[in-house]
Structure formats: C-alpha cells, structure tokens
Design an enzyme around this catalytic site. Structure first.
Site, short mmCIF file in Angstrom:
data_model
loop_
_atom_site.label_atom_id
_atom_site.label_comp_id
_atom_site.label_asym_id
_atom_site.label_seq_id
_atom_site.Cartn_x
_atom_site.Cartn_y
_atom_site.Cartn_z
N GLY A 7 98.33 30.88 40.49
CA GLY A 7 97.40 31.00 41.61
C GLY A 7 98.04 31.24 42.95
O GLY A 7 97.34 31.43 43.95
N THR A 40 106.27 36.35 35.71
CA THR A 40 107.73 36.27 35.63
C THR A 40 108.29 37.40 34.77
O THR A 40 109.31 38.02 35.11
CB THR A 40 108.16 34.90 35.07
OG1 THR A 40 107.74 33.88 35.97
CG2 THR A 40 109.67 34.82 34.91
N ASP A 53 89.21 29.23 33.45
CA ASP A 53 90.49 28.51 33.36
C ASP A 53 90.20 27.02 33.48
O ASP A 53 90.62 26.36 34.41
CB ASP A 53 91.43 28.98 34.46
CG ASP A 53 92.90 28.70 34.12
OD1 ASP A 53 93.17 28.29 32.97
OD2 ASP A 53 93.76 28.90 34.99
#
Length: 418
Positions: free
Chosen positions: A81, A116, A169
């Site tokens: 986030g 990532t 989520d």
C-alpha cells in the site's frame, strides 16, 4: 463443493472443510464465478481467527514446503500500500552479509506500480528454475526472485487472481496469504511491516493492533517466530515510483551515494537490524548498528552484486537509468509546506503512466512531507513511453496531483516505531 456453498451461506467452517476447499482451488476445480463467491463470502462474513489458522494451514499444505535444514531462516514482508518502499532489496543483502539465510521470493505487481520482483527484474533475471534458486541461496545466503516457479502455496496465487481485480484484501485473507507463503518457503523468523497513515492500507493504530494480534495468533499456531513493526505510512518511501526508478534508489543506497533517499535507507536498516537480532549471538538493540556497518562498509553492495550475477545480471546504470522517453512536470499551485501526499493517487498516476509493464515509467518525487515550497516549485516528474499513457497520467494529475500544500500544522501525525 458442499463446503463452498456452506461458506457462501455464512457458516463457520472447520479444518477439514478448509482443506477440501483449498485443495479444490489449487487443483483448479472451481470456476471464476465460484472462486469469486468464496472470496466475497470470506470478506463479507469475516473469518474468525481459528478459521484464518485453518485456511493458512490448508494453503501451506496445497503446495511444496521447503526445508533448508538450518535452524534460522529469516524473511521480511510488508503488507503493501506504500509506493516505493523497496526495502526488501536492501534487507536481503544486508542480512545475507551477516550470515543469515534469507531466501526472498516475491510477487510481481498486480495493482501497484511495482513489486519487488518487478524492480529486481531491472537488475537481474527473477524467473529461475527452483534448482537454480536453491543453489543461489546455498551459495550467497539469499536471493531476490519471483516466487511463481517454486510452487509455494499455489492456492494463494489462484485466490489473488480473483481478489486483486476486485480490490478485496480482508484481514483474514491477507494473513493467510502472507503467512502461508512464508511458512511454505521454509522461514522460521519473519519481520512484518505494517505501515499506517491516512492513505495507507491500514489507517489507524487500533486497526493496526487488531491486524497485528491476528498475525501473531496464526504465526504462533504455525510455529513461526514473528516480529511485527508498525511504521510510518503517510507517504511514499524513496524518491522513485516504478521499477527502474525504484532500482535506481536501491542501488544508490547500496553505493552510499549522497543522492540516495534517506527515508529508504533508514527504514531498510531498521528492518534489517530487527532480523539480525534473530541471531542468538546478537544482543538485543545491536542489530541496527550491525546493519549500518554492513551497508557503510560496502559489504551489502558486494553481496547484492554477487546475487545479481548469480541470477543473471542485466545492464543497469543508476546514474543514467533508462526512463520513459516522454515526461511532464507537476508543480506546486501555492506556497507553503507539503502537508499531505496521497499514496493511492501517486500509485494510480504511476500505473497510468505505464508502470510496471513499462519498467521506465513512473514518478520521480522531488518533495516530501514537511518540505517548504513556493508556488511553481517542482513536486515530481512523470515518465512514460507512450503518448496515450502520458496523457492518461496528465489528466489524473490535473484532477488531483496527490500533494496537499498547507501550513506546517496541517501535516497528519502518526505514533509508530519508525
């Protein structure tokens, strides 16, 4: 299928029910409609903590579980986030240089400007056969790779494909997703980053503490040592938002470049320090200093370069990164202090510009919270490769730049560990 309909009907399920459902999900026995119904049902009638434990356990059992045959296998994860925030690419080489085993498998971005794996893919190959991945970890004590080739918690990948487009989520599903992946990867110790702020996923301390307790309960039942840190999520971490720009920030920090973003460096050192303190030979409180010494001495850079080379290096110059050929600038519309930065809007603009599919697209931030600005001062620069992407991003900036300029007292305050 009967258990699935019971959950859709709002019933509480037991261990064997979740095992059956998750096995069916991993085997692709459900249609997208049935999967969506299950995800929405779990979100609407929130799972209790015992159900979250059963779901986590079932998800681990649905795929491969790695055993590194070492007593201490560490990992770090953030719930997400926050744009930028590429701390994992700094934590891994630091803790690996200390000697800890850190097999970092990450996902690619689905709704964020970069994950990532997307950022590491700028520097090296991240899609590695499991045998190669294992050899790299054994040799270099760490890796930074895409987790899709390892068959870890495959049911989670199926559920994510439904949850993310719907922006679902829920806490229970988040906990099961994160912990199942870490346990399946063979981790024994995990440092978990929960950022809080007005535009972060978690927006208040009571909400963060509830999530923390749920993570700790399930981790304890699964015999995973967990250290939860609640951090400042009021703004992006680092200067770049988008794969190439974030890779530039990471390499600048590793090279101790004076232009490196201080916030990214400090947060990575604190997280790495917490992991280093998992080592029984390290006294509590000494981890940060050890991590800083590893970074300042150049050992972290050497380890990162070795990991990049082992995974298959790609040409990259942090001093001249290949950014999108098109760009425009966003400037302050008034004088004052940067009193707010909207994480959601910054991420949205970066994605409209083409990130992460276009690695060189994204935002380069030049101002952060508390910075004094005059009307017309540059706040950030947007990069894109295609005219349509550039125009979409420009229109989004015109509707809302993501920056609030006001008085110094207008800044939001959070009380966090760092």
């Amino acid at each position: 299928m009967a258990m699935l309909f019971r959950k859709i009907g709002g019933e509480r399920l037991g261990r064997e029910d979740f095992r059956a459902i998750v096995q069916d999900i991993a085997s692709h026995h459900y249609s997208k409609i049935e999967l969506t119904a299950f995800v929405v049902a779990c979100n609407r009638a929130e799972l209790d903590r015992e159900e979250v434990y059963f779901l986590t356990e079932a998800m681990v059992a649905s795929g491969r579980t790695l055993d590194w045959r070492e007593p201490l296998v560490v990992d770090k994860h953030c719930i997400g986030g926050i744009p930028g925030n590429r701390t994992s690419m700094l934590v891994v080489p630091i803790v690996a240089s200390h000697g800890l085993l850190c097999p970092k498998t990450s996902s690619r971005a689905i709704t964020s400007p970069a994950g990532t794996a997307d950022t590491m893919a700028v520097l090296a190959n991240v899609e590695l056969p499991f045998a190669s991945l294992e050899q790299i970890v054994r040799t270099h004590r760490g890796c930074l790779a895409w987790g899709g080739t390892a068959d870890l918690s495959p049911a989670d990948d199926v559920l994510i494909s439904v949850e993310r487009p719907l922006s679902i989520d829920s806490p229970g599903q988040m906990v099961a997703s994160i912990l199942s992946k870490k346990i399946a990867a063979g981790s024994t110790h995990l440092v978990l980053d929960i950022p809080i702020g007005p535009t972060a996923k978690v927006r208040s301390m009571p909400e963060a503490q509830r999530l923390r307790r749920l993570f700790e309960y399930v981790a304890g039942r699964m015999h995973l040592a967990l250290d939860v840190v609640i951090t400042d999520g009021r703004q992006p971490i680092g200067n770049g938002v988008g794969p190439v720009l974030e890779a530039r920030d990471v390499m600048q920090v590793l090279q101790n470049d004076p232009r490196a973003p201080i916030d990214l460096r400090q947060k990575a050192l604190r997280l790495a320090g917490r992991l280093i303190e998992c080592d029984p030979d390290v006294r509590g409180g000494d981890g940060f200093a050890i991590a800083r010494d590893i970074l300042d001495s150049g050992r972290a850079l050497s380890r990162m370069n070795a990991i990049i080379e082992a995974q298959g290096s790609r040409s990259f110059d942090p001093n001249a990164p290949r950014l999108g050929a098109l760009s425009f600038e966003v400037r302050a519309d008034a004088s004052g202090v940067v009193a707010g930065i909207d994480n959601v809007q910054i991420a949205r603009i970066a994605r409209l510009a083409g990130a992460p599919k276009v690695p060189g697209a994204g935002l380069d931030l030049l101002r952060k919270l508390g910075h004094a600005v005059a009307a017309g001062d540059l706040l950030y620069r947007v990069h894109a490769d295609f005219p349509a992407d550039l125009e979409f991003a420009r229109q989004a900036c015109e509707r809302a730049s993501g920056f609030t300029i006001g008085g110094a007292d207008a800044q939001p305050h959070v009380f966090v560990e760092f």
